[in-house]
Design an enzyme around this catalytic site. Sequence first.
Site, PDB file in Angstrom:
ATOM      1  N   GLY A 190      26.683  56.072  63.951  1.00 17.50           N
ATOM      2  CA  GLY A 190      27.547  55.240  63.830  1.00 17.50           C
ATOM      3  C   GLY A 190      27.095  54.826  62.198  1.00 17.50           C
ATOM      4  O   GLY A 190      26.559  54.651  62.085  1.00 17.50           O
ATOM      5  N   ARG A 234      20.588  54.589  48.263  1.00 13.39           N
ATOM      6  CA  ARG A 234      19.689  54.358  46.494  1.00 13.39           C
ATOM      7  C   ARG A 234      18.243  53.787  46.288  1.00 13.39           C
ATOM      8  O   ARG A 234      17.450  54.169  45.757  1.00 13.39           O
ATOM      9  CB  ARG A 234      20.492  52.954  45.916  1.00 13.39           C
ATOM     10  N   ARG A 259      26.927  62.540  65.044  1.00 17.40           N
ATOM     11  CA  ARG A 259      25.627  62.758  65.718  1.00 17.40           C
ATOM     12  C   ARG A 259      25.973  64.148  66.212  1.00 17.40           C
ATOM     13  O   ARG A 259      26.934  65.100  66.373  1.00 17.40           O
ATOM     14  CB  ARG A 259      26.549  61.973  67.092  1.00 17.40           C
ATOM     15  N   CYS A 260      24.840  64.425  66.721  1.00 16.41           N
ATOM     16  CA  CYS A 260      24.607  65.892  67.137  1.00 16.41           C
ATOM     17  C   CYS A 260      23.677  66.280  67.691  1.00 16.41           C
ATOM     18  O   CYS A 260      22.761  66.470  68.290  1.00 16.41           O
ATOM     19  CB  CYS A 260      23.689  66.592  65.345  1.00 16.41           C
ATOM     20  N   ASP A 315      19.448  53.091  67.292  1.00 15.38           N
ATOM     21  CA  ASP A 315      18.125  53.415  68.251  1.00 15.38           C
ATOM     22  C   ASP A 315      17.938  55.059  68.641  1.00 15.38           C
ATOM     23  O   ASP A 315      17.136  55.530  67.845  1.00 15.38           O
ATOM     24  CB  ASP A 315      18.321  52.353  69.718  1.00 15.38           C
ATOM     25  N   THR A 318      23.191  49.941  61.026  1.00 18.01           N
ATOM     26  CA  THR A 318      23.883  49.925  62.399  1.00 18.01           C
ATOM     27  C   THR A 318      24.793  48.283  62.524  1.00 18.01           C
ATOM     28  O   THR A 318      24.170  47.249  62.279  1.00 18.01           O
ATOM     29  CB  THR A 318      23.840  49.690  63.806  1.00 18.01           C
ATOM     30  N   ASP A 336      26.251  46.579  64.996  1.00 17.80           N
ATOM     31  CA  ASP A 336      26.005  46.055  66.017  1.00 17.80           C
ATOM     32  C   ASP A 336      25.136  44.786  66.324  1.00 17.80           C
ATOM     33  O   ASP A 336      24.245  44.279  67.129  1.00 17.80           O
ATOM     34  CB  ASP A 336      25.444  47.429  67.096  1.00 17.80           C
ATOM     35  N   ASP A 388      21.745  45.761  67.296  1.00 18.45           N
ATOM     36  CA  ASP A 388      20.890  45.645  67.973  1.00 18.45           C
ATOM     37  C   ASP A 388      19.577  46.581  68.643  1.00 18.45           C
ATOM     38  O   ASP A 388      19.317  47.338  69.300  1.00 18.45           O
ATOM     39  CB  ASP A 388      22.021  46.313  69.345  1.00 18.45           C
ATOM     40  N   ARG A 400      44.687  33.625  62.919  1.00 27.97           N
ATOM     41  CA  ARG A 400      44.420  32.342  62.791  1.00 27.97           C
ATOM     42  C   ARG A 400      46.071  31.190  62.379  1.00 27.97           C
ATOM     43  O   ARG A 400      46.417  30.692  62.760  1.00 27.97           O
ATOM     44  CB  ARG A 400      43.287  31.455  62.788  1.00 27.97           C
ATOM     45  N   ARG A 429      28.993  47.864  71.436  1.00 34.00           N
ATOM     46  CA  ARG A 429      28.772  48.910  72.159  1.00 34.00           C
ATOM     47  C   ARG A 429      27.767  48.065  73.414  1.00 34.00           C
ATOM     48  O   ARG A 429      28.640  47.876  74.419  1.00 34.00           O
ATOM     49  CB  ARG A 429      27.742  50.073  71.703  1.00 34.00           C
ATOM     50  N   ALA A 435      35.931  29.932  66.940  1.00 34.66           N
ATOM     51  CA  ALA A 435      37.127  30.329  68.340  1.00 34.66           C
ATOM     52  C   ALA A 435      36.092  29.438  69.833  1.00 34.66           C
ATOM     53  O   ALA A 435      35.687  28.743  69.560  1.00 34.66           O
ATOM     54  CB  ALA A 435      36.042  32.270  68.326  1.00 34.66           C
ATOM     55  N   HIS A 458      46.435  26.719  68.674  1.00 36.95           N
ATOM     56  CA  HIS A 458      46.622  27.869  69.440  1.00 36.95           C
ATOM     57  C   HIS A 458      45.566  28.424  69.712  1.00 36.95           C
ATOM     58  O   HIS A 458      44.554  27.217  69.507  1.00 36.95           O
ATOM     59  CB  HIS A 458      45.940  28.560  67.280  1.00 36.95           C
ATOM     60  N   GLU A 501      33.659  44.896  72.758  1.00 38.83           N
ATOM     61  CA  GLU A 501      34.018  45.707  73.649  1.00 38.83           C
ATOM     62  C   GLU A 501      32.939  45.774  74.737  1.00 38.83           C
ATOM     63  O   GLU A 501      33.521  47.004  75.745  1.00 38.83           O
ATOM     64  CB  GLU A 501      34.142  46.504  72.339  1.00 38.83           C
TER      65      GLU A 501
HETATM   66  N1  LIG Z   1      16.650  60.950  72.588  1.00 37.58           N
HETATM   67  C1  LIG Z   1      16.945  61.584  71.676  1.00 37.58           C
HETATM   68  N2  LIG Z   1      16.017  62.774  71.485  1.00 37.58           N
HETATM   69  C2  LIG Z   1      16.250  63.447  70.212  1.00 37.58           C
HETATM   70  N3  LIG Z   1      17.831  63.071  69.328  1.00 37.58           N
HETATM   71  C3  LIG Z   1      18.563  61.845  69.928  1.00 37.58           C
HETATM   72  C4  LIG Z   1      17.985  60.923  70.894  1.00 37.58           C
HETATM   73  N4  LIG Z   1      19.320  60.163  71.158  1.00 37.58           N
HETATM   74  C5  LIG Z   1      19.632  60.614  69.807  1.00 37.58           C
HETATM   75  N5  LIG Z   1      19.539  61.251  69.279  1.00 37.58           N
HETATM   76  C6  LIG Z   1      19.778  61.437  67.600  1.00 37.58           C
HETATM   77  O1  LIG Z   1      20.477  61.116  66.895  1.00 37.58           O
HETATM   78  C7  LIG Z   1      21.971  60.870  67.019  1.00 37.58           C
HETATM   79  C8  LIG Z   1      22.369  59.509  66.685  1.00 37.58           C
HETATM   80  O2  LIG Z   1      22.354  58.695  67.191  1.00 37.58           O
HETATM   81  P1  LIG Z   1      23.575  57.357  68.484  1.00 37.58           P
HETATM   82  O3  LIG Z   1      23.104  57.301  69.217  1.00 37.58           O
HETATM   83  O4  LIG Z   1      24.446  58.594  68.365  1.00 37.58           O
HETATM   84  O5  LIG Z   1      23.613  56.499  67.006  1.00 37.58           O
HETATM   85  P2  LIG Z   1      22.565  55.858  66.395  1.00 37.58           P
HETATM   86  O6  LIG Z   1      21.371  56.035  65.979  1.00 37.58           O
HETATM   87  O7  LIG Z   1      23.448  54.800  65.493  1.00 37.58           O
HETATM   88  O8  LIG Z   1      21.944  54.425  67.232  1.00 37.58           O
HETATM   89  C9  LIG Z   1      22.026  61.897  68.136  1.00 37.58           C
HETATM   90  O9  LIG Z   1      23.900  62.189  67.726  1.00 37.58           O
HETATM   91  C10 LIG Z   1      21.110  62.869  68.465  1.00 37.58           C
HETATM   92  O10 LIG Z   1      21.064  63.507  67.684  1.00 37.58           O
HETATM   93  O1  LIG Z   2      32.871  56.436  65.546  1.00 34.89           O
HETATM   94  P1  LIG Z   2      32.392  55.966  67.278  1.00 34.89           P
HETATM   95  O2  LIG Z   2      32.160  56.821  66.961  1.00 34.89           O
HETATM   96  O3  LIG Z   2      34.127  55.871  67.875  1.00 34.89           O
HETATM   97  O4  LIG Z   2      31.468  54.834  67.671  1.00 34.89           O
HETATM   98  C1  LIG Z   2      32.063  53.265  67.754  1.00 34.89           C
HETATM   99  C2  LIG Z   2      30.627  52.332  68.540  1.00 34.89           C
HETATM  100  O5  LIG Z   2      29.847  52.077  67.275  1.00 34.89           O
HETATM  101  C3  LIG Z   2      29.374  51.155  66.500  1.00 34.89           C
HETATM  102  O6  LIG Z   2      30.444  50.555  65.454  1.00 34.89           O
HETATM  103  C4  LIG Z   2      28.043  51.484  65.962  1.00 34.89           C
HETATM  104  O7  LIG Z   2      27.311  51.844  67.367  1.00 34.89           O
HETATM  105  P2  LIG Z   2      25.844  52.379  65.914  1.00 34.89           P
HETATM  106  O8  LIG Z   2      25.683  51.776  65.588  1.00 34.89           O
HETATM  107  O9  LIG Z   2      24.518  52.595  67.766  1.00 34.89           O
HETATM  108  O10 LIG Z   2      26.076  53.960  66.167  1.00 34.89           O
HETATM  109  C5  LIG Z   2      29.415  50.251  68.098  1.00 34.89           C
HETATM  110  O11 LIG Z   2      29.719  48.952  67.602  1.00 34.89           O
HETATM  111  C6  LIG Z   2      31.049  51.156  68.524  1.00 34.89           C
HETATM  112  O12 LIG Z   2      31.001  50.823  70.006  1.00 34.89           O
HETATM  113 MG   LIG Z   3      22.831  52.678  69.242  1.00 37.69          MG
END
Ligand SMILES: Nc1ncnc2c1ncn2[C@@H]1O[C@H](COP(=O)(O)OP(=O)(O)O)[C@@H](O)[C@H]1O
Ligand SMILES: O=P(O)(O)OC[C@H]1O[C@](O)(COP(=O)(O)O)[C@@H](O)[C@@H]1O
Ligand SMILES: [Mg+2]
Length: 319
Positions: free
Chosen positions: A11, A21, A72-73, A103, A125, A127, A129, A154, A171, A186, A215, A222
């Site tokens: 994301g 940059r 995402r791949c 992560d 990210t 999040d 997290d 508000r 997430r 809130a 209010h 989510e």
């Molecule tokens: N266990 C894994 N092994 C190899 N590639 C991974 C693994 N987990 C995620 N990836 C790669 O990283 C991409 C991004 O991961 P994703 O969890 O969707 O987002 P984020 O990096 O924001 O947490 C995935 O689409 C995939 O290509």
């Molecule tokens: O854009 P998508 O694919 O609907 O994903 C939504 C998710 O991505 C996020 O915005 C960011 O999550 P990541 O950075 O782990 O990808 C979450 O808060 C949300 O649940």
């Molecule tokens: Mg993530």
Amino acid sequence: MKRIGVLTSGGDAPGMNAAIRAVVRKAIFEGLEVVGIFHGYQGLIDGKMEVLDLGSVGDIIQRGGTKLFSARCPEFRTEEGQQKAIAQLKAHGIDGLVIIGGDGSYRGSMKLTENGFPCVGIPGTIDNDIPGTDYTLGFDTALNTVIESIDKIRDTATSHERTFIVEVMGRDAGDLALWAGLAGGAETIIIPEVEINMDEIVERLKSGSERGKKHSIIIVAEGVMSGAEFANKLKDLADIETRVSVLGHIQRGGSPTGRDRVLASLFGAKAVEVLLTGNGGRAIGIQNHQVVDYDMNKAFENHEEFDMSMYQLSKELSI
Ligand SMILES: Nc1ncnc2c1ncn2[C@@H]1O[C@H](COP(=O)(O)OP(=O)(O)O)[C@@H](O)[C@H]1O
Ligand SMILES: O=P(O)(O)OC[C@H]1O[C@](O)(COP(=O)(O)O)[C@@H](O)[C@@H]1O
Ligand SMILES: [Mg+2]
């Protein structure tokens, strides 16, 4: 190390451009050549990349999104996909990589590090997290976007003396909801880290309205449930009528805040410094105001102990 690559994955998050940059300019300052890889790991597999010079990252520090696109791949999760990516790295003479993502992206980068292509991760990210860093890139911007929305909600909530439910992203993590809830005043904040107590929530809403509150604003992360689901619960349980606002992807866009731009610049420069040592499998972060690098495996551990004091404070201040 002569030639490094940089990609954004998962994301997107405000500040990714500022980090690209910083990576490019710091690397060039250090005498390296930098290749920008498009569309995350998909672009790596497909060989979609180009050399980035000083000018190519001009005028992006202030822009949301990512100039390199993100994706995402699923293919990269497979051994075959990873081998294709490694073949591309060899073909393009890339010695190391900076991965900007969450992560999942970090996990993918470990596969490349294990195969002799050192990778350093920058936490990008909204999040917030990723264990090992106090803040991730994009969190501050998203936080301010949510606060701005709460302020607007508000206004209309007050005019109509309504209860509003605001669904925010996150997430598996409640940081965005908690921080925005505290900053936006809130009345109730619902996050995955704290068990939901419907009776207490209803009681707070009722006692507030008896005291003459005009209010109420409820923030729902989510990751717990949707705003609509929560609205139905309140209706069924206590016949409380609400309006629901789902903030959605506006939280992921917009010009990065000053804080995110500074963080991006510090993270980008540090990532290049670490890569220059030849070490991979390292993650960049900020701990107690210090920019650090640490073993990326730490980022895969369970979330650090949740700080209940901030949650408790939000309850004490918004009764
Ligand atoms: N266990 C894994 N092994 C190899 N590639 C991974 C693994 N987990 C995620 N990836 C790669 O990283 C991409 C991004 O991961 P994703 O969890 O969707 O987002 P984020 O990096 O924001 O947490 C995935 O689409 C995939 O290509
Ligand atoms: O854009 P998508 O694919 O609907 O994903 C939504 C998710 O991505 C996020 O915005 C960011 O999550 P990541 O950075 O782990 O990808 C979450 O808060 C949300 O649940
Ligand atoms: Mg993530």
